[in-house]
Motif scaffolding. Structure first.
Motif, mmCIF file in Angstrom:
data_model
loop_
_atom_site.group_PDB
_atom_site.id
_atom_site.type_symbol
_atom_site.label_atom_id
_atom_site.label_comp_id
_atom_site.label_asym_id
_atom_site.label_seq_id
_atom_site.Cartn_x
_atom_site.Cartn_y
_atom_site.Cartn_z
ATOM 1 N N ASP A 244 0.814 -1.224 0.000
ATOM 2 C CA ASP A 244 0.000 0.000 0.000
ATOM 3 C C ASP A 244 0.846 1.272 0.000
ATOM 4 O OD1 ASP A 244 -2.346 -1.349 -0.142
ATOM 5 O OD2 ASP A 244 -2.910 -1.096 1.954
ATOM 6 N N TRP A 245 1.959 1.291 0.735
ATOM 7 C CA TRP A 245 2.768 2.510 0.817
ATOM 8 C C TRP A 245 3.404 2.861 -0.531
ATOM 9 C CZ3 TRP A 245 5.959 2.951 6.013
ATOM 10 C CH2 TRP A 245 5.052 2.947 7.090
ATOM 11 N N GLU A 246 3.450 1.905 -1.442
ATOM 12 C CA GLU A 246 4.080 2.119 -2.754
ATOM 13 C C GLU A 246 3.052 2.381 -3.853
ATOM 14 O OE1 GLU A 246 6.337 0.805 0.113
ATOM 15 O OE2 GLU A 246 5.069 -0.771 -0.765
ATOM 16 N N LYS A 247 1.793 2.575 -3.465
ATOM 17 C CA LYS A 247 0.730 2.790 -4.449
ATOM 18 C C LYS A 247 0.217 4.227 -4.410
ATOM 19 C CE LYS A 247 -1.019 -1.973 -4.526
ATOM 20 N NZ LYS A 247 -2.215 -2.828 -4.320
ATOM 21 N N PHE A 248 -0.110 4.760 -5.581
ATOM 22 C CA PHE A 248 -0.607 6.131 -5.706
ATOM 23 C C PHE A 248 -1.746 6.163 -6.725
ATOM 24 C CE2 PHE A 248 3.814 6.165 -4.556
ATOM 25 C CZ PHE A 248 3.906 7.096 -3.531
ATOM 26 N N ARG A 249 -2.726 6.986 -6.432
ATOM 27 C CA ARG A 249 -3.815 7.216 -7.386
ATOM 28 C C ARG A 249 -3.483 8.451 -8.217
ATOM 29 N NH1 ARG A 249 -6.562 6.271 -2.496
ATOM 30 N NH2 ARG A 249 -7.522 4.198 -2.405
ATOM 31 N N LYS A 250 -3.625 8.340 -9.513
ATOM 32 C CA LYS A 250 -3.429 9.492 -10.397
ATOM 33 C C LYS A 250 -4.757 10.227 -10.546
ATOM 34 C CE LYS A 250 -1.665 7.897 -14.216
ATOM 35 N NZ LYS A 250 -1.015 7.946 -15.546
ATOM 36 N N ILE A 251 -4.778 11.492 -10.145
ATOM 37 C CA ILE A 251 -5.977 12.316 -10.213
ATOM 38 C C ILE A 251 -5.781 13.355 -11.321
ATOM 39 C CG2 ILE A 251 -7.579 13.754 -8.930
ATOM 40 C CD1 ILE A 251 -7.191 10.937 -7.745
ATOM 41 N N ASP A 252 -6.630 13.319 -12.323
ATOM 42 C CA ASP A 252 -6.513 14.245 -13.458
ATOM 43 C C ASP A 252 -6.836 15.663 -13.007
ATOM 44 O OD1 ASP A 252 -6.423 15.499 -15.878
ATOM 45 O OD2 ASP A 252 -8.025 14.353 -16.813
ATOM 46 N N ARG A 253 -5.895 16.589 -13.258
ATOM 47 C CA ARG A 253 -6.099 17.984 -12.889
ATOM 48 C C ARG A 253 -6.322 18.877 -14.106
ATOM 49 N NH1 ARG A 253 -7.189 19.716 -8.086
ATOM 50 N NH2 ARG A 253 -5.807 21.527 -8.299
ATOM 51 N N GLY A 254 -6.373 18.282 -15.310
ATOM 52 C CA GLY A 254 -6.567 19.058 -16.523
ATOM 53 C C GLY A 254 -5.262 19.632 -17.049
ATOM 54 N N ASN A 255 -5.266 20.007 -18.314
ATOM 55 C CA ASN A 255 -4.088 20.601 -18.969
ATOM 56 C C ASN A 255 -2.852 19.715 -18.871
ATOM 57 O OD1 ASN A 255 -5.479 23.023 -19.681
ATOM 58 N ND2 ASN A 255 -5.182 23.778 -17.592
ATOM 59 N N GLY A 256 -3.080 18.409 -18.851
ATOM 60 C CA GLY A 256 -1.970 17.475 -18.811
ATOM 61 C C GLY A 256 -1.358 17.269 -17.443
ATOM 62 N N LYS A 257 -1.909 17.899 -16.419
ATOM 63 C CA LYS A 257 -1.361 17.788 -15.072
ATOM 64 C C LYS A 257 -2.139 16.749 -14.259
ATOM 65 C CE LYS A 257 0.080 22.640 -15.034
ATOM 66 N NZ LYS A 257 -0.061 23.943 -14.372
ATOM 67 N N ILE A 258 -1.430 16.123 -13.339
ATOM 68 C CA ILE A 258 -2.067 15.152 -12.447
ATOM 69 C C ILE A 258 -1.647 15.432 -11.006
ATOM 70 C CG2 ILE A 258 -2.287 13.344 -14.199
ATOM 71 C CD1 ILE A 258 0.333 12.788 -11.611
ATOM 72 N N ALA A 259 -2.449 14.927 -10.080
ATOM 73 C CA ALA A 259 -2.059 14.897 -8.672
ATOM 74 C C ALA A 259 -1.876 13.436 -8.296
ATOM 75 C CB ALA A 259 -3.122 15.550 -7.802
ATOM 76 N N LEU A 260 -1.045 13.186 -7.307
ATOM 77 C CA LEU A 260 -0.792 11.828 -6.831
ATOM 78 C C LEU A 260 -1.284 11.704 -5.394
ATOM 79 C CD1 LEU A 260 2.830 11.348 -8.231
ATOM 80 C CD2 LEU A 260 0.747 10.229 -9.068
ATOM 81 N N GLN A 261 -2.247 10.810 -5.205
ATOM 82 C CA GLN A 261 -2.805 10.584 -3.868
ATOM 83 C C GLN A 261 -2.228 9.279 -3.319
ATOM 84 O OE1 GLN A 261 -6.999 9.597 -3.563
ATOM 85 N NE2 GLN A 261 -7.222 10.894 -1.755
ATOM 86 N N ALA A 262 -1.542 9.355 -2.198
ATOM 87 C CA ALA A 262 -0.903 8.174 -1.621
ATOM 88 C C ALA A 262 -1.952 7.264 -0.979
ATOM 89 C CB ALA A 262 0.128 8.587 -0.583
ATOM 90 N N VAL A 263 -1.930 6.008 -1.344
ATOM 91 C CA VAL A 263 -2.827 5.032 -0.726
ATOM 92 C C VAL A 263 -2.478 4.865 0.753
ATOM 93 C CG1 VAL A 263 -3.504 2.585 -0.734
ATOM 94 C CG2 VAL A 263 -3.292 3.842 -2.897
#
Length: 348
Positions: free
Chosen positions: A77-96
């Motif tokens: 779990d500590w090595e997993k991240f959710r990619k959240i689309d922020r638009g304009n080609g940018k993403i956020a990474l949410q740590a599981v």
């Protein structure tokens, strides 16, 4: 897919520094092996990042203030991240690991932490296939740093061999905006201002450790619980800007991903580390002033404001005098070597 991760906070590539031994940090203008990751698409829709630097997976380490570091051999779990689309080609990474967003914290040198409840500029990244995103050198003027090695040697004719030009230029990647902001004159003025203050603090790069040994025991703030004094260690002045006090060693080490609180002697043992601590202070600390030295020079407040930040309490607030004039004289001399006018507001 081999990919690079670029922070929108400062437009630099994320690096697994020290061949992955240090926390991830957004501070590179160019992407090479340490700035390359294999993106693994997990069956649950999350992604993981395998660092090319050391063949380890990036983990959001909840035991180390949620810093991201490439140290895991398997994906959990500590090595997993959710990619959240922020638009304009940018993403956020949410740590599981803790459901928090990854941030490139510019208050801590761009080190990546999974500690934000919401995503904004510091929490936005772009992921691109390695080799497809154009990268620029850290200091493009003339193909290198704005101060040449010949000029560096002219500025410091009697320097200790410890203070190498190579160590200095290797440290520049930690703060790519240093002497790389504004037009050619502004970049030269900032470089001259930094090197002039360094000259004054070290006697022309002669002193590595603080000369007055009687002061050595005085730099331990035993009441500081965030950066507690390490038993048997002393935090006297070391390096180009003579970093001192346990809380400064702790904060600098945290920002740079280095164990400076536990081992302050690193500043006197590794030239690049020594220069990095000076650049950390210059670019991030307000000291006795109201702004960083970098801001003072890039926002046209003048060389005098850098003196106030570095030692204003002892020099500016006591009428200036010899030490202030010494700094100003060195600044004018170095500006002459670099071929730039010194500007206004030279004294504090």
């Amino acid at each position: 897919m081999a990919a690079t991760i670029k922070s929108s906070a400062n437009n630099t590539f994320v690096s697994a520094e020290n061949q992955g031994a240090s926390p991830l940090v957004a501070n590179r203008q160019a992407a090479q092996a340490w700035e390359t990751f294999n993106v693994v698409n997990n069956a649950d829709g999350t992604v993981s990042f395998l660092s090319i630097a050391n063949n380890k997976y990036v983990t959001a380490d909840l035991n180390q203030e949620t810093k991201l570091i490439a140290r895991a051999s398997v994906i959990q779990d500590w090595e997993k991240f959710r990619k959240i689309d922020r638009g304009n080609g940018k993403i956020a990474l949410q740590a599981v690991a803790n459901q928090l967003y990854v941030s490139a914290d510019l208050n801590k040198g761009g080190v990546l932490y999974a500690n934000r409840t919401a995503a904004a500029g510091w929490e936005e990244f772009t992921i691109a296939q390695a080799g497809t995103e154009a990268s620029q050198p850290s200091h493009p003027s003339g193909g290198g740093f704005i101060v040449s090695e010949q000029q560096f040697n002219q500025i410091y004719p009697s320097r200790q061999s410890f203070y190498t030009y190579a160590g200095f230029t290797a440290a520049l990647g930690a703060y790519p905006g240093f002497a790389n902001t504004g037009d050619d004159a502004m970049r030269k003025q900032e470089a001259a201002a930094f090197l002039a203050n360094v000259y004054h603090e070290t006697g022309g790069l002669y002193y590595i450790n603080e000369a007055n040994t009687a002061n050595y025991p005085h730099y331990s703030d035993y009441g500081n619980t965030r950066y507690p004094v390490e038993p048997g260690k002393q935090y006297y002045g070391r390096g180009p800007l003579q970093i001192s006090w346990n809380y400064n060693y702790g904060a600098a080490g945290e920002a740079l991903g280095l164990p400076l609180l536990k081992n302050p002697d690193l500043v006197a043992q590794d030239s690049s580390v020594a220069w990095k601590t000076a650049l950390w202070f210059w670019n991030t600390q307000t000291g006795a002033g109201s702004m960083t030295c970098h801001d003072a020079m890039t926002k046209s407040r003048g060389f005098g404001e850098t003196i106030r930040t570095i030692n204003g309490a002892l020099e500016c607030n006591r009428g200036g005098g010899g030490p202030v004039q010494s700094r100003v004289d060195q600044y004018k001399r170095i500006c002459s070597i670099l071929g730039v006018a010194p500007g206004n507001n030279l004294s504090c």
